[in-house]
Design a protein around this motif. Structure first.
Motif, mmCIF file in Angstrom:
data_model
loop_
_atom_site.group_PDB
_atom_site.id
_atom_site.type_symbol
_atom_site.label_atom_id
_atom_site.label_comp_id
_atom_site.label_asym_id
_atom_site.label_seq_id
_atom_site.Cartn_x
_atom_site.Cartn_y
_atom_site.Cartn_z
ATOM 1 N N ASN A 385 1.023 -1.181 0.027
ATOM 2 C CA ASN A 385 0.129 0.108 -0.088
ATOM 3 C C ASN A 385 0.938 1.213 -0.024
ATOM 4 O O ASN A 385 1.536 1.558 0.967
ATOM 5 N N LEU A 414 -4.606 -12.175 -7.916
ATOM 6 C CA LEU A 414 -4.126 -11.010 -8.819
ATOM 7 C C LEU A 414 -3.133 -11.578 -9.820
ATOM 8 O O LEU A 414 -3.251 -10.977 -11.029
ATOM 9 N N HIS A 439 -8.070 -5.187 -9.114
ATOM 10 C CA HIS A 439 -7.988 -6.038 -7.943
ATOM 11 C C HIS A 439 -8.326 -4.985 -6.690
ATOM 12 O O HIS A 439 -9.072 -5.614 -5.776
HETATM 13 N N1 LIG Z 1 -2.504 -3.120 3.658
HETATM 14 C C1 LIG Z 1 -3.011 -3.288 2.371
HETATM 15 N N2 LIG Z 1 -3.655 -2.568 1.576
HETATM 16 C C2 LIG Z 1 -3.524 -2.469 0.395
HETATM 17 N N3 LIG Z 1 -3.725 -3.742 -0.242
HETATM 18 C C3 LIG Z 1 -2.799 -4.640 0.422
HETATM 19 C C4 LIG Z 1 -2.726 -4.563 1.433
HETATM 20 N N4 LIG Z 1 -2.091 -5.632 2.154
HETATM 21 C C5 LIG Z 1 -1.992 -6.488 1.314
HETATM 22 N N5 LIG Z 1 -2.794 -5.921 -0.175
HETATM 23 C C6 LIG Z 1 -2.798 -6.794 -1.260
HETATM 24 O O1 LIG Z 1 -3.157 -7.876 -1.308
HETATM 25 C C7 LIG Z 1 -2.397 -8.808 -1.954
HETATM 26 C C8 LIG Z 1 -1.513 -9.526 -1.171
HETATM 27 O O2 LIG Z 1 -0.540 -10.555 -2.238
HETATM 28 P P1 LIG Z 1 0.527 -11.170 -1.375
HETATM 29 O O3 LIG Z 1 1.318 -10.730 -0.370
HETATM 30 O O4 LIG Z 1 1.322 -11.897 -2.426
HETATM 31 O O5 LIG Z 1 -0.465 -12.463 -0.569
HETATM 32 P P2 LIG Z 1 -0.497 -14.089 -1.035
HETATM 33 O O6 LIG Z 1 0.690 -14.732 -1.190
HETATM 34 O O7 LIG Z 1 -1.285 -14.474 0.366
HETATM 35 O O8 LIG Z 1 -1.388 -14.337 -2.116
HETATM 36 C C9 LIG Z 1 -1.403 -7.739 -2.839
HETATM 37 O O9 LIG Z 1 -2.271 -7.438 -4.181
HETATM 38 C C10 LIG Z 1 -1.395 -6.435 -2.155
HETATM 39 O O10 LIG Z 1 -1.293 -5.321 -2.814
#
Ligand SMILES: Nc1ncnc2c1ncn2[C@@H]1O[C@H](COP(=O)(O)OP(=O)(O)O)[C@@H](O)[C@H]1O
Ligand SMILES: NC(=O)C1=CN([C@@H]2O[C@H](COP(=O)(O)OP(=O)(O)OC[C@H]3O[C@@H](n4cnc5c(N)ncnc54)[C@H](OP(=O)(O)O)[C@@H]3O)[C@@H](O)[C@H]2O)[C@@H](O)CC1
Ligand SMILES: [K+]
Length: 482
Positions: A385, A414, A439
């Motif tokens: 973020n 994503l 997303h």
């Molecule tokens: N605090 C936050 N604000 C906005 N988006 C978030 C936040 N935390 C996680 N995300 C989004 O969620 C997703 C998490 O991805 P990732 O860390 O690869 O998780 P996973 O491996 O469990 O799929 C990303 O698109 C990230 O940008």
């Protein structure tokens, strides 16, 4: 829309003045627009205006005059030593009979709203001594705070933690990188000549206007083989298929982003889901023959991640490389082969690729994303973020998304979504910034309905709604134009 650094903003201001634009008009509009936001948010609640001696303080003095004219009670405390426009703003306020006390005597009263007009883009270093204490007092007072242009002290600490911030003319880097301090974000147009804001060399803030034209068309004659087919390669047979869900979520993300067909290449024993996929159970990382236009690779790959990525490279298709496929030698192999790829690391994975700590990456994601794009020659989605998309010289900062997305599997969704856009024919940078935007928007729609506690699969399910809102031009911006 471009994301300005404080320096770039000052340069635009300076150029406007060089062109003969009266800077006093800019200040008048800034103060007046901020007063409008004040009235909208706080109604007629009395204001405590804290004004520095520079132009940010000048904006605060203009705001005080406009609030006064609207019948709002104002108490104003200002630093001494105003010059130029700020001095004129002070004189105009004094002419209305308002008493302006010295900042040292500022006190906080229950029921008031603090207007933070101490420092804006002119701050040269961290606040110390008196101003550091004043900012801490503002934060401790527990009153609502409206910050003008920037919460004072940003980008350093200490800084004001605002309830809302009115950014003038353009968003500046701290508005997105230190969003927490800004509260609700408003963007006020203050009459700066438009060409001065069109700076192709600065990062873009991804906007519905820029992204809508990228949405893949769905002609009447579309069939499942014509709108983009995605191959998902991931999962790890060891540890009892511990990561089996990740490729399934990527498949869902791809379908929900509009893929015509999704092939799921995953270890034998992986659940055969979603039902709509074409299944290719394999004993180890392999690239079976499949008809696809793009791949998403590495989700849940664990120790197999690298092997999945190197196998997938044989297809020479545009590829999203995620999670366990994110290794320097994998990126190098794709670059050498000239295969278009999108890397989707979070701060930890990006740190691993850059030889930096996750904290360093998270602190300056613009620089980190640019460095990674430069080093690998590939498109990069640095998740967080805000999420930052980089390719070559281009940078795009994403304004959608929220902490409800911080839950297992949303990143897998994503990757699949971006792969679907690649399969539909978008170039890596466009597929990445559009996929990230939708997303995040899907996450925003869900967070508004349900709050925290989302499931990644629900984020996938909300993608079509997000896409439709964008298509129909009905997205309300993540910040509020005024
Ligand atoms: N605090 C936050 N604000 C906005 N988006 C978030 C936040 N935390 C996680 N995300 C989004 O969620 C997703 C998490 O991805 P990732 O860390 O690869 O998780 P996973 O491996 O469990 O799929 C990303 O698109 C990230 O940008
Ligand atoms: N046309 C325009 O320009 C427009 C600009 N607009 C507004 O102007 C703002 C920018 O105004 P600005 O450039 O006057 O700077 P500002 O943020 O008020 O601070 C300067 C003061 O801070 C001081 N100071 C610096 N560092 C310090 C430190 N570490 N610790 C302590 N003090 C420190 C510095 O002192 P100095 O170094 O000069 O002695 C100076 O007194 C911008 O954010 C927007 O709100 C709008 O009106 C629209 C049109
Ligand atoms: K301020």
């Amino acid at each position: 829309m471009r994301l300005f650094t404080p320096e770039a903003m000052r340069e635009a201001d300076r150029k406007a003045v060089e062109r003969g634009y009266p800077s006093l008009l800019l200040m008048e509009w800034a103060g007046m627009k901020a007063a409008r936001v004040y009235l909208e948010l706080f109604g007629k609640a009395p204001a405590l205006v804290l004004a520095g001696k520079g132009n940010n303080g000048g904006d605060g003095l203009v705001l005080a005059r406009h609030l006064l004219l609207e019948g709002v009670g104002v108490r104003v405390y200002a630093a001494g030593g105003q010059t130029g426009d700020a001095l004129l703003a002070l004189q105009a306020l004094l002419a209305h009979g308002v008493e302006v006390g010295p900042l040292e005597e500022a006190s906080f009263r229950e029921g008031e709203v603090v207007v933070d007009a101490l420092f804006g883009t002119g701050l040269k270093g961290p606040l110390t001594d008196f101003y550091a204490e004043l900012v801490e007092r503002v934060n401790r007072a527990g009153l609502p705070v409206l910050a003008l242009d920037l919460p004072s002290g940003l980008p350093f600490s200490p800084h004001v933690r605002a309830t809302a911030t009115v950014a003038f003319a353009a968003l500046k880097t701290p508005h997105l990188l230190q969003r927490e301090a800004c509260g609700k974000l408003y963007l006020a147009e203050i009459g700066l000549p438009k060409p001065l804001l069109e700076r192709e060399d600065l990062p873009e803030v991804a906007s519905p206007e820029a992204l809508r034209p990228l949405l893949p068309k769905r002609p009447l004659t579309a069939h499942k083989g014509s709108v983009g087919r995605v191959g998902v390669l991931g999962g790890y047979k060891g540890e009892g298929l511990r990561y089996a869900g990740a490729p399934l979520l990527a498949a869902l993300g791809a379908y929900r982003m509009g893929a015509g067909l999704v092939h799921l290449v995953a270890p034998e024993g992986t659940p055969l889901e979603p039902l709509e996929a074409v299944f290719h159970p394999v004993p180890s990382p392999t690239l079976p023959p499949l008809k696809a236009e793009a791949l998403a690779v590495g989700m849940g790959g664990g120790p197999w991640g690298r092997a999945w990525a190197l196998k997938a490279l044989e297809a020479r298709l545009p590829t999203v490389l995620d999670a366990d496929a994110l290794h320097p030698e994998v990126a190098e192999a794709y670059r050498k082969a000239g295969v278009p790829a999108v890397l989707t690391p979070h701060a930890g994975e990006a740190g691993r690729l850059l030889g930096a700590s996750p904290e360093e990456v998270a602190k300056d994601p613009l620089t980190a994303a640019r460095a990674l794009a430069e080093r690998t020659g590939l498109a990069v989605v640095l998740k967080g973020n805000p999420t930052v998309v980089a390719e070559g010289e281009r940078l795009s900062v994403n304004p959608t998304g929220n902490p409800a997305l911080a839950t297992g599997g949303t990143g897998d969704v994503l990757s699949g979504a971006i792969a679907a856009l690649l399969a539909a024919g978008l170039r890596p940078f466009d597929a990445a910034r559009l996929g990230v935007y939708l997303h995040g928007l899907a996450g925003d729609l869900l967070a508004e309905e349900k709050g925290v506690g989302l499931l990644a699969r629900e984020v996938a399910e909300a993608l079509p709604r997000a896409r439709r809102l964008l298509q129909e031009g009905r997205v309300s911006p993540a910040f509020f134009p005024r």
